[in-house]
Design an enzyme around this catalytic site. Structure first.
Site, short mmCIF file in Angstrom:
data_model
loop_
_atom_site.label_atom_id
_atom_site.label_comp_id
_atom_site.label_asym_id
_atom_site.label_seq_id
_atom_site.Cartn_x
_atom_site.Cartn_y
_atom_site.Cartn_z
N GLU A 95 -73.97 -1.04 -27.77
CA GLU A 95 -73.39 -2.10 -26.95
C GLU A 95 -74.33 -3.29 -26.80
OE1 GLU A 95 -70.44 -0.01 -23.89
OE2 GLU A 95 -72.52 0.55 -23.60
N CYS A 108 -78.14 -9.60 -24.35
CA CYS A 108 -78.98 -8.40 -24.25
C CYS A 108 -78.58 -7.48 -25.40
CB CYS A 108 -78.71 -7.76 -22.89
SG CYS A 108 -79.55 -6.19 -22.65
N CYS A 115 -81.79 6.91 -26.79
CA CYS A 115 -83.18 6.57 -26.44
C CYS A 115 -83.92 7.85 -26.07
CB CYS A 115 -83.17 5.60 -25.25
SG CYS A 115 -84.83 5.12 -24.71
N CYS A 119 -86.10 8.12 -19.10
CA CYS A 119 -86.26 7.65 -17.72
C CYS A 119 -85.16 8.29 -16.86
CB CYS A 119 -86.17 6.13 -17.65
SG CYS A 119 -87.47 5.32 -18.61
N CYS A 122 -81.88 6.29 -15.78
CA CYS A 122 -81.17 5.45 -16.75
C CYS A 122 -80.03 6.19 -17.44
CB CYS A 122 -82.15 4.92 -17.78
SG CYS A 122 -81.38 3.83 -19.00
N GLY A 162 -82.15 1.65 -25.88
CA GLY A 162 -83.26 1.92 -26.80
C GLY A 162 -84.59 1.39 -26.30
N GLU A 163 -85.65 1.89 -26.94
CA GLU A 163 -87.00 1.41 -26.63
C GLU A 163 -87.47 0.61 -27.85
OE1 GLU A 163 -89.38 1.03 -24.31
OE2 GLU A 163 -90.55 0.25 -25.98
N SER A 194 -88.48 -5.95 -23.95
CA SER A 194 -88.76 -5.14 -22.76
C SER A 194 -89.14 -3.72 -23.17
CB SER A 194 -87.51 -5.11 -21.87
OG SER A 194 -87.71 -4.30 -20.75
N SER A 217 -91.18 -2.48 -18.03
CA SER A 217 -90.43 -1.72 -17.02
C SER A 217 -91.45 -0.88 -16.27
CB SER A 217 -89.39 -0.84 -17.70
OG SER A 217 -88.40 -1.65 -18.28
N LEU A 218 -91.84 -1.36 -15.11
CA LEU A 218 -92.94 -0.72 -14.37
C LEU A 218 -92.39 0.33 -13.39
CD1 LEU A 218 -96.03 -0.84 -14.07
CD2 LEU A 218 -95.71 -2.47 -12.23
N HIS A 219 -91.58 -0.13 -12.47
CA HIS A 219 -90.80 0.74 -11.58
C HIS A 219 -91.58 1.62 -10.61
CE1 HIS A 219 -87.75 -0.79 -14.12
NE2 HIS A 219 -87.71 0.17 -15.01
N ASN A 293 -78.57 0.04 -10.25
CA ASN A 293 -77.14 0.23 -10.50
C ASN A 293 -76.85 1.72 -10.52
OD1 ASN A 293 -76.54 -2.59 -10.93
ND2 ASN A 293 -77.75 -2.37 -12.81
N CYS A 336 -77.76 -3.20 -16.21
CA CYS A 336 -78.91 -2.47 -16.73
C CYS A 336 -78.75 -0.98 -16.48
CB CYS A 336 -80.19 -2.89 -16.03
SG CYS A 336 -80.59 -4.58 -16.24
N1 SAH Z 1 -86.61 0.68 -23.08
C1 SAH Z 1 -86.78 -0.65 -22.64
C2 SAH Z 1 -85.51 -1.50 -22.67
C3 SAH Z 1 -84.23 -0.89 -22.17
S1 SAH Z 1 -84.00 -0.62 -20.44
C4 SAH Z 1 -87.39 -0.67 -21.27
O1 SAH Z 1 -87.55 0.40 -20.69
O2 SAH Z 1 -87.77 -1.71 -20.80
C5 SAH Z 1 -83.73 -2.19 -19.77
C6 SAH Z 1 -84.07 -2.25 -18.29
O3 SAH Z 1 -83.04 -1.69 -17.47
C7 SAH Z 1 -85.33 -1.49 -17.96
O4 SAH Z 1 -86.14 -2.19 -17.07
C8 SAH Z 1 -84.75 -0.25 -17.32
O5 SAH Z 1 -85.70 0.43 -16.60
C9 SAH Z 1 -83.62 -0.85 -16.51
N2 SAH Z 1 -82.65 0.12 -16.01
C10 SAH Z 1 -82.33 1.31 -16.53
N3 SAH Z 1 -81.39 1.92 -15.78
C11 SAH Z 1 -81.11 1.08 -14.75
C12 SAH Z 1 -80.18 1.14 -13.66
N4 SAH Z 1 -79.37 2.15 -13.50
N5 SAH Z 1 -80.16 0.09 -12.81
C13 SAH Z 1 -80.95 -0.98 -13.01
N6 SAH Z 1 -81.81 -1.09 -14.03
C14 SAH Z 1 -81.89 -0.07 -14.90
#
Ligand code: SAH
Length: 344
Positions: A95, A108, A115, A119, A122, A162-163, A194, A217-219, A293, A336
Site C-alpha cells: 500500500e 508515503c 516487515c 514492533c 505496529c 517495511g524497514e 524512516s 522511530s525512537l518511541h 493509531n 501510520c
Molecule cells: N520501519 C520504518 C518505517 C515504517 S513505520 C520505521 O520504523 O521507521 C512508519 C512509522 O509509523 C514509524 O515511526 C512507526 O513506528 C509508526 N507507527 C507504526 N504503527 C503505528 C501506529 N499504530 N500508530 C502510529 N504510528 C505508528
C-alpha cells in the site's frame, strides 16, 4: 537483463547504469537521456511510441528489460488522504498513502512486503517480511499515483510498510532514480527515509546520501521501554544509536527527525518526557509526537490528549523542537501503522 532468475525492469535502472548499458551495446550514451526523458518526463512507457530510438535498439531493450507495471487494484479516500492498494506480479500486495498538505502533496511509499522488525504496536508489521520490494515496485507506486491523480508529488516519505534499511540497495536506487535531474528530478531534501534504528543502514546512508532526510522511530527514551516495544533495540542499544545519529549529523549537517508514538501508560509519562529531553539535548533534531493509531488486533492505547500536551510542553520548555503530528487517514486505515490491516 537477468538478475538471478528475475528479469530487470526498466524502472530498476539508474540513469548512470542506463548510460553504461547503451555504451556496452555500442550505442551513444545520450540514449539514456532520451529514454529517461520519455519514461520520467513525458511519461511515455511504450517503446513503440518513442520516436527517436532506433528499431534495433527498441527490440534489444524489449528483450533485456521488463516494461511491466505493478497493478493498482483499490483506492480508498478520506478528507486530505488517499490510500492505494497495489498487486505485484507475484500476487503480493502493498500500500501507499497520499496526503494533501498546504505545502504540497506527500506520498508515503512501502519498501517491503511485510516487515521483520516486529514492533509491538505496529499493525503493518504483523505480517512477517515476505520479500524486499524491487526498486521498480517502489518507483511505480509514485508513477502510477501521479498518473491517476494528475498531480506532482513532493515530498516522498519512505515510511509505509517495511524497514527501508533492511532493503538498502533497492531503496537507495529508488532515491537515485527519482532524484535524477534527467528524470523526475525530485530534490533530495524532499525525501525522508524512516528507520526503526538499523545502525549499519544509517552508517551507509550518511556516506551515500548526505542531502536526503533521516527520520528515526525512537518511541522511547531508554532501552528498558524500547526493548519492550521494539525488538530492534536488543540488537542496537540506544547509546550506540544516539552516537551514530550524532555522527550522521556531524557528517551531513542535517536535522534529524525523531518519531515518538504516544502510547498510553507505556512511554507517555512526565518522567519519560524529561528523560527524552535529556537524551536529545544539544542534538540538531526535532521530535514528532505521533498520537497512536489504535488497531483492533493490538492492545496498546492512545495517550490522552492532555498527556500528549503535557509531554509536548516539557520538551518545549527544555528547548527541544517538537510538533504533534497532524492526523491523516484514520477513517480509511491509512494512518501510520495501520497499513495492510484490512486490505484482504
Ligand atoms: N520501519 C520504518 C518505517 C515504517 S513505520 C520505521 O520504523 O521507521 C512508519 C512509522 O509509523 C514509524 O515511526 C512507526 O513506528 C509508526 N507507527 C507504526 N504503527 C503505528 C501506529 N499504530 N500508530 C502510529 N504510528 C505508528
Amino acid at each position: 537483463m537477468k538478475c538471478g532468475d528475475y528479469m530487470k525492469n526498466i524502472f530498476d535502472i539508474t540513469f548512470e547504469d542506463l548510460e553504461q548499458y547503451f555504451i556496452d551495446n555500442n550505442d551513444k550514451k545520450f540514449r539514456a537521456t532520451q529514454l529517461y526523458d520519455f519514461l520520467y518526463k513525458k511519461r511515455i512507457y511504450n517503446l513503440d511510441n518513442m520516436s527517436n530510438i532506433s528499431n534495433v535498439m527498441k527490440e534489444k531493450l524489449k528483450k533485456d528489460y521488463d516494461f511491466s507495471f505493478i497493478k493498482m487494484i483499490k483506492k480508498q479516500e478520506d478528507v486530505d488522504v488517499k490510500k492505494y492498494l497495489f498487486e505485484l506480479s507475484d500476487g503480493n500486495r502493498i500500500e501507499s498513502v497520499l496526503m494533501f498538505h498546504d505545502y504540497g502533496i506527500s506520498l508515503c511509499v512501502s519498501s517491503q512486503v511485510g516487515c521483520n522488525m516486529g514492533c509491538a504496536f505496529c499493525e503493518s508489521g504483523r505480517l512477517k517480511k515476505v520479500r524486499n520490494l524491487q526498486t521498480h515496485e517502489i518507483v511505480e507506486q509514485l508513477l502510477l499515483i501521479e498518473e491517476k491523480e494528475h498531480i506532482k508529488i513532493t515530498p516522498i516519505v519512505v515510511m509505509g510498510i517495511g524497514e527501508p534499511f533492511d532493503n538498502y540497495d533497492n531503496v537507495m536506487n529508488f532515491v537515485r532514480i527519482v532524484t535524477s535531474n534527467k528524470g523526475i528530478d525530485l530534490g533530495c531534501r524532499h525525501i525522508t527515509i524512516s528507520t526503526c534504528g538499523v545502525i549499519p543502514g544509517i552508517e551507509r546512508f550518511m556516506n551515500d546520501f548526505n542531502q536526503v532526510n533521516l527520520a528515526i522511530s525512537l518511541h522511547a527514551p531508554n532501552d528498558k521501554i524500547r526493548n519492550e516495544i521494539m525488538p530492534i533495540s536488543k540488537a542496537y542499544k540506544l547509546e550506540e544509536l544516539m552516537s551514530t545519529i550524532k555522527k550522521y549529523i556531524a557528517k551531513t549537517n542535517r536535522r534529524v527527525t525523531f518519531e515518538y508514538i504516544m502510547l498510553k501508560d507505556i512511554n507517555d509519562s512526565i518522567d519519560c518526557a524529561k528523560e527524552l529531553a535529556t537524551l536529545l539535548k544539544g542534538i540538531n533534531c526535532y521530535v514528532n509526537l505521533i498520537p497512536y493509531n489504535e488497531t483492533e488486533n493490538i492492545q496498546f492505547k492512545r495517550s490522552k490528549k492532555v498527556q500528549i500536551l503535557a509531554f509536548y510542553d516539557i520538551l518545549k520548555k527544555n528547548g527541544i523542537a517538537v510538533t504533534i503530528r497532524r492526523e491523516f487517514g484514520g477513517n480509511v486505515d491509512a494512518a501510520c501503522g495501520q497499513l495492510r490491516a484490512k486490505s484482504y
